[in-house]
Design an enzyme around this catalytic site. Structure first.
Site, PDB file in Angstrom:
ATOM      1  N   HIS A 161      -8.227  -5.085  -0.800  1.00  0.00           N
ATOM      2  CA  HIS A 161      -6.976  -4.275  -0.844  1.00  0.00           C
ATOM      3  C   HIS A 161      -5.843  -4.967   0.134  1.00  0.00           C
ATOM      4  O   HIS A 161      -5.898  -4.674   1.400  1.00  0.00           O
ATOM      5  CB  HIS A 161      -7.167  -2.788  -0.485  1.00  0.00           C
ATOM      6  CG  HIS A 161      -6.056  -1.975  -0.496  1.00  0.00           C
ATOM      7  ND1 HIS A 161      -5.329  -1.650  -1.639  1.00  0.00           N
ATOM      8  CD2 HIS A 161      -5.299  -1.618   0.350  1.00  0.00           C
ATOM      9  CE1 HIS A 161      -4.290  -0.872  -1.151  1.00  0.00           C
ATOM     10  NE2 HIS A 161      -4.328  -0.808   0.168  1.00  0.00           N
ATOM     11  N   ASP A 182      -9.344  -3.477  -6.834  1.00  0.00           N
ATOM     12  CA  ASP A 182      -8.953  -2.515  -5.855  1.00  0.00           C
ATOM     13  C   ASP A 182      -9.216  -0.995  -5.616  1.00  0.00           C
ATOM     14  O   ASP A 182      -8.952  -0.420  -6.634  1.00  0.00           O
ATOM     15  CB  ASP A 182      -7.317  -2.550  -5.685  1.00  0.00           C
ATOM     16  CG  ASP A 182      -6.961  -2.129  -4.302  1.00  0.00           C
ATOM     17  OD1 ASP A 182      -7.752  -1.329  -3.524  1.00  0.00           O
ATOM     18  OD2 ASP A 182      -5.856  -2.690  -4.007  1.00  0.00           O
ATOM     19  N   SER A 198       0.810  -1.199  -0.002  1.00  0.00           N
ATOM     20  CA  SER A 198       0.021  -0.090  -0.026  1.00  0.00           C
ATOM     21  C   SER A 198       0.743   1.271  -0.080  1.00  0.00           C
ATOM     22  O   SER A 198       1.859   1.456  -0.722  1.00  0.00           O
ATOM     23  CB  SER A 198      -0.844   0.142   1.067  1.00  0.00           C
ATOM     24  OG  SER A 198      -1.985   0.892   1.024  1.00  0.00           O
TER      25      SER A 198
END
Length: 727
Positions: free
Chosen positions: A690, A645, A559
């Site tokens: 995610h 996502d 991320s």
């Protein structure tokens, strides 16, 4: 039956919910949050646990984007082509249990989570929500409350359970691994349990009971990853469902939290740097809510209740770090807050738990874990330094006023139980089998000096019998965003790497939250490059102190951590041999310019506003991984991305990968024959989540990539992985 677990705090910076813009977590448009779940999980020796939420804690005041430690999907019954009554489906669930029992059990075993309420235990068995008598929780005698397959979802699992005060209803939030969207079902607990209602896109939810003994469910509705609306609903003969509150500021989100004594339902309205809390009377839920303190830019606060007093964890005042204050519940405004307890410098508040006569603070000070027990009768304070191997807390939702149980863990060591007994003023640790990793490995805490002189903490793991560490492979972890700590929960694949001779290094750079709120502030907005300087200093310090060398050094992040990794690959690629990224945030500039994306507005205080501020635009452009790709030798890169996502748009990852491949090819052409170009791999997996932590496919692909890039034999590591991951 099974003890529970909740992952780390981070609501402070997270004040948003994400593990970073992307993180999973997390967060942001780009992130994902994950860390806080309450689970009741039984641990025999050491077991991997699947996390379910139980009663939330103050640390959970952030948009809850769940993640589970490991998946039980391999053990779910095969979906029937024709629907069958629950009674007929029970045969399939018995087969599931039998399969679990006959699996060759190595050191770890996957088991279901469960939640205790009153005299019952509620949990997921196969594809059903079930309950059993507490004393029978270890047996096979249970009552099926709801069949998850009725929702027509692919491999559904329960993410959160709440039981109404008198156990007339139970509400469960259900989702799949392929999506962040959740459905909340309400089941009436009668002789023949029946689904009373179903609500889509629910985030947080809590039960209260009104003056007429009627159960009222408050819940937040999430749309496009934004949680702005609060509803309340009743069931039975007086069924109704109405919107209770709408937050108008798109940069804020709403999260519900029931104080531990259930006296108040708190409605927390937050963004990354500011919060506002309203109290809903748990005895009169139809009355208008009471505002504690109107939002003040830069002021965060979270609320607990005990004996008509509010205990407020807040950063108001100097220094702008968290401190504990209190005030009478009937005079909640900020001018009435009295300072109750202050934290030492460089201290991160991980969590807070309130008991009848004690307040317990879970802290991280100078990267070591502590528990402070405050006696509320005499304001005494007892500070307990925890074992140096411990890197993370797992909290227990405990109603026993005499004891405070919790677990400690590290990336290579499974959770171990500890209990603080208030009457004795002593901390007791679980006895019995000691994990062999205790003697077989070392944990070191060292510091690197960044360019501006700041000392950056690192946590290092390696085998005690390793010789010539300079020749050992090194895996560096980094995050550095949203004030979130670098995740250091137990991961079996990390342990396997250490067993195979790897060195693991966790770099706690600025932008994260390990040293408090200022540590985050010094690594966001126009100070983001501090995190990059810290990361460079950490890797150079590791090499300088004899931990591996550039040709054996790898770097991993997910991320928002992808920002620093991508920036380092552009600015100082010679420090690395290979990189693995998961759902990485790589195109910061274009993403933050696109206000139509779900979370961009929430992210402005982390990254800046390039659309309206030229200074922010130029600064982001100076470090954005996508914007700064140039012809040079890069480390090999393996990227895992998810097709749908919503937090980190796939488009940005694909554009980055294509540009990097083109630039690498251009450099190889200019360099001539004999040049070995790096491998650039993009692995796009289906689904809309995610970051899926427990994906066996992802874990094995990443490890295979690292071993091949470093020219190492992976035979033994995959044999050892089979002990932990049920392929």
């Amino acid at each position: 039956m099974r003890q529970k677990s909740k992952l780390f705090f981070q609501a402070l910076k997270y004040s948003i919910p994400h593990l970073g813009k992307c993180m999973q977590k997390q967060h942001l448009n780009h992130c994902n949050f994950a860390d806080h779940y309450y689970n009741k999980i039984k641990l025999k020796k050491y077991h991997l646990t699947k996390c379910l939420q139980n009663k939330p804690r103050i640390s959970e005041l952030a948009r809850n984007i769940p993640s589970r430690s490991f998946s039980c999907k391999d053990f779910l019954p095969i979906k029937q082509e024709d629907e069958k009554p629950l009674s007929e489906n029970m045969d399939a669930f018995e087969k599931v249990r039998a399969k679990l029992e006959t699996q060759p059990q190595e050191e770890y075993e996957i088991i279901n989570a469960e939640i205790k309420h009153g005299g019952f235990v509620y949990y997921q068995e196969g594809c059903c929500l079930v309950r059993s008598k507490d004393e029978e929780a270890d047996n096979d005698n249970y009552e099926v409350l709801f069949n998850l397959e009725e929702l027509k979802l692919e491999q559904p699992f329960i993410d959160c359970i709440r039981v109404a005060p008198d156990e007339k209803y139970v509400a469960a939030k259900i989702r799949t691994e392929d999506s962040e969207a959740s459905t909340c079902v309400v089941v009436k607990l009668s002789d023949q349990p029946v689904m009373e209602a179903s609500f889509p896109n629910v985030s947080s939810f809590e039960w209260v009971k009104d003056e007429e003994d009627e159960d009222v469910l408050f819940y937040t509705f999430q749309r496009n990853l934004r949680c702005h609306d609060v509803y309340r609903a009743t069931f039975g003969d007086n069924k109704r469902n109405e919107r209770f509150y709408t937050e108008k500021d798109p940069s804020f989100f709403v999260f519900l939290y029931l104080t531990k004594d259930s006296r108040f339902l708190t409605m927390n309205i937050m963004n990354k740097t500011t919060s506002e809390v309203w109290l809903i009377d748990g005895l009169s839920p139809w009355d208008p809510p009471v505002l504690i303190q109107k939002r003040i830019h830069g002021v965060l606060y979270y609320v607990e209740h005990r004996d008509d007093e509010l205990y407020i964890l807040t950063n108001v005042g100097e220094p702008t770090e968290f401190k504990l204050m209190r005030t009478a519940a009937d005079t909640p405004a900020i001018m009435n807050w009295d300072l109750f307890f202050t934290m030492k410098r460089n201290t991160k508040v991980v969590d807070l738990d309130m008991f009848k006569d004690h307040c317990v603070l879970f802290l991280k000070h100078s990267n070591l874990l502590y528990v402070n027990v405050i006696g509320l009768a005499d304001d005494s304070v007892r500070s307990l330094k925890l074992p140096p191997w411990a890197c993370g807390f797992i909290m227990d939702t405990n109603s026993d006023p005499k004891n405070c149980p919790f677990q400690l863990c590290s990336p290579i060591r499974p959770p171990k139980y500890y209990t603080y007994k208030f009457a004795e003023g002593k901390l007791y640790e679980e006895t019995g089998h000691e994990d062999p990793i205790t003697k077989a490995s070392r944990v070191l805490r060292i510091e690197a000096k960044s360019k501006d002189g700041r000392l950056v903490p690192m946590t290092i793991f390696h085998k005690t019998d390793s010789e010539d560490l300079q020749k050992k492979p090194l895996l560096v972890h980094v995050y550095g965003a949203y004030g979130m700590d670098l995740k250091m929960n137990f991961r079996p694949e990390r342990r396997v790497l250490v067993d195979d001779g790897w060195i693991l290094a966790y770099c706690h750079v600025r932008g994260g939250g390990e040293l408090g709120l200022q540590w985050h502030a010094d690594g966001r907005l126009t100070k983001k490059l501090n995190g990059l300087a810290d990361l460079e200093a950490c890797i150079e310090t590791l090499h300088g102190q004899g931990f591996s060398q550039p040709s054996l050094t790898t770097l991993t992040a997910f991320s928002a951590g992808g920002v620093l990794v991508g920036a380092l690959c552009n600015s100082n690629p010679e420090l690395l041999r290979a990189v693995t990224l998961e759902a990485p945030f790589l195109d910061v500039l274009n993403t933050m310019m696109d206000t139509t994306l779900p979370l961009t507005l929430e992210e402005l205080e982390e990254w800046g506003n390039p659309s309206s501020d030229e200074k922010h635009k130029n600064y982001i452009k100076s470090y954005c991984p996508y914007q700064n790709i140039k012809p040079q030798h890069y480390p090999s890169v393996h990227i895992t991305a998810y097709e749908n996502d919503e937090r980190v748009p796939l488009k940005g990852i694909v554009n980055y990968t294509e540009k990097l491949k083109e630039t690498v090819a251009e450099h190889a052409k200019d360099t001539g024959e004999g040049y070995q170009a790096p491998n650039i791999i993009l692995d796009i997996q289906p689904g809309g989540n995610h970051v899926i932590e427990d994906s066996h496919k992802k874990i094995t692909a990443q490890i295979k990539f690292l071993y091949e890039e470093l020219g190492l034999d992976s035979t033994s590591v995959f044999e050892n992985l089979k002990k932990y991951l049920k392929f």
